[in-house]
Design a protein around this motif. Structure first.
Motif, PDB file in Angstrom:
ATOM      1  N   UNK A   4     -14.148   4.086   8.124  1.00 23.28           N
ATOM      2  CA  UNK A   4     -13.412   5.099   7.375  1.00 23.28           C
ATOM      3  C   UNK A   4     -12.298   4.458   6.555  1.00 23.28           C
ATOM      4  N   UNK A   5     -11.494   3.609   7.240  1.00 26.81           N
ATOM      5  CA  UNK A   5     -10.362   2.982   6.552  1.00 26.81           C
ATOM      6  C   UNK A   5     -10.855   1.957   5.527  1.00 26.81           C
TER       7      UNK A   5
ATOM      8  N   UNK B 229     -10.826   3.223  -8.968  1.00 26.91           N
ATOM      9  CA  UNK B 229     -11.254   3.429  -7.571  1.00 26.91           C
ATOM     10  C   UNK B 229     -12.648   2.902  -7.272  1.00 26.91           C
TER      11      UNK B 229
ATOM     12  N   UNK C 239     -11.902   3.723   2.440  1.00 34.26           N
ATOM     13  CA  UNK C 239     -10.800   4.251   1.629  1.00 34.26           C
ATOM     14  C   UNK C 239     -10.040   3.125   0.956  1.00 34.26           C
TER      15      UNK C 239
ATOM     16  N   UNK D 276     -14.144   4.098  12.959  1.00 38.68           N
ATOM     17  CA  UNK D 276     -12.762   4.212  12.502  1.00 38.68           C
ATOM     18  C   UNK D 276     -12.488   3.141  11.442  1.00 38.68           C
TER      19      UNK D 276
ATOM     20  N   UNK E  69       2.417  -0.411  -4.504  1.00 44.13           N
ATOM     21  CA  UNK E  69       1.223  -0.025  -5.277  1.00 44.13           C
ATOM     22  C   UNK E  69       1.550   1.114  -6.247  1.00 44.13           C
ATOM     23  N   UNK E  70       2.353   2.078  -5.772  1.00 48.73           N
ATOM     24  CA  UNK E  70       2.702   3.237  -6.615  1.00 48.73           C
ATOM     25  C   UNK E  70       3.697   2.853  -7.707  1.00 48.73           C
TER      26      UNK E  70
ATOM     27  N   UNK F 282     -14.446   2.713  17.402  1.00 42.64           N
ATOM     28  CA  UNK F 282     -13.571   1.816  16.630  1.00 42.64           C
ATOM     29  C   UNK F 282     -14.268   1.336  15.360  1.00 42.64           C
TER      30      UNK F 282
ATOM     31  N   UNK G  86     -11.095   1.749  -2.217  1.00 40.31           N
ATOM     32  CA  UNK G  86     -10.925   2.540  -3.444  1.00 40.31           C
ATOM     33  C   UNK G  86      -9.540   2.345  -4.058  1.00 40.31           C
ATOM     34  N   UNK G  87      -8.661   1.631  -3.343  1.00 40.75           N
ATOM     35  CA  UNK G  87      -7.307   1.424  -3.866  1.00 40.75           C
ATOM     36  C   UNK G  87      -7.357   0.342  -4.948  1.00 40.75           C
ATOM     37  N   UNK G  88      -6.864   0.659  -6.085  1.00 43.10           N
ATOM     38  CA  UNK G  88      -6.879  -0.264  -7.221  1.00 43.10           C
ATOM     39  C   UNK G  88      -6.804   0.572  -8.472  1.00 43.10           C
ATOM     40  N   UNK G  89      -6.797  -0.123  -9.620  1.00 36.79           N
ATOM     41  CA  UNK G  89      -6.669   0.649 -10.862  1.00 36.79           C
ATOM     42  C   UNK G  89      -7.859   1.566 -11.063  1.00 36.79           C
TER      43      UNK G  89
ATOM     44  N   UNK H 210       0.832  -1.212   0.000  1.00 35.77           N
ATOM     45  CA  UNK H 210       0.000   0.000   0.000  1.00 35.77           C
ATOM     46  C   UNK H 210       0.862   1.256   0.000  1.00 35.77           C
ATOM     47  N   UNK H 211       2.006   1.198   0.729  1.00 32.65           N
ATOM     48  CA  UNK H 211       2.819   2.394   0.902  1.00 32.65           C
ATOM     49  C   UNK H 211       3.743   2.656  -0.280  1.00 32.65           C
TER      50      UNK H 211
END
Lengths: 206, 318
Positions: free
Chosen positions: A179-180, A191, A183, A176, A102-103, A173, A186-189, A98-99
């Motif tokens: 929220x995560x 969103x 988000x 919380x 992915x980029x 919690x 939405x990570x992927x080619x 992820x950090x």
């Protein structure tokens, strides 16, 4: 690369997920409104919040039973099981993906398949959310709905006070987590791809 | 099994004996003149020699005139003799009919203008009572004794040892002594007694509210100058808005929790001292400032992380 369509989310799971999502969102806003309400700026009128919160709490609790029974009857439950051994390594791999990976366009360390619907981070966080946070928030919620069930005092601190504290901490919690969860989905080619698949049931792999 | 039963029976026997002894002792603790009155007014029945029929007679005591001697000895006026407040002519029976017409003392007759009792603010209380819905409706008929039983009165709210629960229960009992008792209610009025449960059916968790807050929390205005507000408002002016209590500026802070909340009261922090107000939990009013800070830091951290991630995604796409 060939596009695969995996049928990951059966109808019962999608219906439960949808109802649960709506309930959690309403519970979050009504809960916030009750806890942080102010005479001058009530987010939602107190009385409305109480009724809505009670209603959605009961619906989400029934949903939770459906989820547990569904997991028991189908093999959906296996996705929430994990081994402690090597967990740190698996977490590290996924977090690094992820950090940075992915980029850089690196392949996913734990590609989605029918056997492995969730990556290690999802597996653990979903298991905690569903098997720890949800039961605690439900039990403390039942306690607050029927305060006569609560022990009057625990070490000279009011039982209702402690139950309310537990309920609001667990509620936080879960918010919380939401929220995560929203988000990360939405990570992927594309969103929106994951959002679509929880509605259609089909996951399109890259 | 049989042995156990014998033990229990012996135990119960001694309990009854000791209870009886305590009751007798309390009676004996009364002053001689009070004991004379308590011979009749301390019991449900009284006997006297009927000079007309020339026979001993036993009659039922009017329940409103029965004095609980145990409670009397525990009350604040325990040192008084009956004659201090009632005419000495009551000493004989049958009591003279005109004695019924003697005016009763009000609290102010003794406590008014007395420096010893200045902190009770009897004069301010009288002004509040004069403006209350009861006084407006019933005038002089409505006195202190309608709510405060002078024969057993003991301060609960002003007693540091009292738990909030005890304050609530004692206080509400005063209202319920008429509002839940038709015969006492009808001493003052022929109006139909409102059914408390149905007139309060708008209130969520009615039972919980009744058990944990006093009637006067909603039925009197907030006053800073007086410890217990005595100005009962007309029902239209009672609190109906949930957020009047369920918010940081909860009116309960100026009312019920006045007794214990003095310790760490702070307007900005709401009931953050709730950990010390152990018994009280009011949604919206009890907030733990430390938890608030931790949750804000966690949420802030998550939002910053997400924002950075989104920014990197956008940059990489370009």
């Amino acid at each position: 690369m060939e596009n695969h369509k995996l049928y990951l989310y059966p109808v019962w799971l999608r219906v439960w997920h949808g109802i649960n999502a709506i309930c959690i969102i309403i519970l979050m806003f009504t809960g916030l409104s009750m806890q942080y309400g102010n005479i001058d700026y009530p987010l939602i009128p107190f009385k409305t919040s109480v009724s809505l919160h009670n209603f959605c709490g009961v619906v989400a609790s029934v949903g939770f039973i459906v989820f547990i029974v569904g997991n028991f009857l189908s093999d959906n439950g296996i996705h929430y099981r994990f081994k402690i051994r090597g967990l740190y390594k698996r977490f590290y791999k996924q977090i690094m993906y992820y950090a940075s990976g992915y980029f850089k366009g690196e392949p996913k360390p734990y590609p989605i398949s029918e056997e492995f619907k969730f990556n290690p981070l999802q597996r653990v966080s979903y298991a905690i959310a569903m098997y720890v946070l949800m039961p605690l928030v439900i039990f403390s919620g039942i306690g607050l709905l029927y305060p006569e069930l609560i022990v009057e005092k625990i070490f000279n601190i009011g039982g209702v006070q402690l139950t309310a504290l537990l309920h609001s901490i667990m509620g936080f919690f879960i918010a919380f987590f939401l929220l995560i969860h929203l988000y990360v989905a939405s990570i992927g080619k594309n969103p929106l791809r994951n959002y679509k698949s929880i509605i259609s049931g089909y996951h399109e792999s890259d | 099994m049989r042995n156990k039963l014998v033990y229990i029976l012996v135990f119960l026997f001694f309990q009854v004996i000791s209870f009886k002894l305590i009751a007798q002792e309390d009676q004996a603790n009364l002053s001689k003149s009070n004991r004379h009155c308590a011979n009749c007014h301390g019991n449900k029945y009284y006997s006297f020699f009927n000079s007309v029929t020339e026979q001993d007679q036993r009659k039922r005591m009017n329940p409103f005139f029965i004095i609980d001697t145990v409670a009397y000895k525990q009350g604040v006026h325990r040192e008084f003799s009956c004659e201090d407040c009632h005419a000495s002519e009551y000493n004989t029976y049958p009591h003279a009919p005109e004695l019924k017409l003697e005016p009763k003392f009000s609290c102010l007759d003794c406590h008014g203008g007395d420096e010893t009792y200045a902190h009770y603010q009897f004069e301010d209380i009288e002004i509040e009572v004069d403006n209350s819905v009861h006084k407006n409706a019933f005038g002089f008929q409505f006195g202190c004794a309608q709510c405060h039983d002078l024969h057993s009165y003991k301060p609960v709210a002003r007693n540091k040892k009292s738990l909030i629960k005890e304050i609530v229960s004692a206080d509400n009992q005063m209202c319920l002594s008429c509002h839940n008792n038709l015969s006492k209610y009808q001493i003052l009025t022929d109006h139909t007694k409102p059914e408390l449960l149905s007139t309060h059916d708008w209130l969520p968790n009615q039972e919980l509210h009744f058990m944990h807050v006093r009637c006067i929390e909603c039925h009197t205005p907030v006053t800073d100058t007086i410890m217990v507000s005595h100005k009962i408002l007309p029902k239209e002016k009672a609190v109906h808005l949930c957020s009047d209590c369920h918010s940081t500026n909860s009116i309960l802070r100026g009312k019920l929790y006045k007794y214990t909340a003095k310790q760490l009261r702070s307007t900005e922090k709401g009931f953050y001292n709730s950990m010390f107000l152990n018994e009280a939990y009011v949604i919206g009013a009890n907030r733990n400032i430390y938890l608030n800070i931790i949750s804000l830091i966690m949420l802030g951290g998550a939002f910053i992380g997400i924002a950075i991630h989104i920014a990197l995604r956008i940059i990489k796409k370009k």
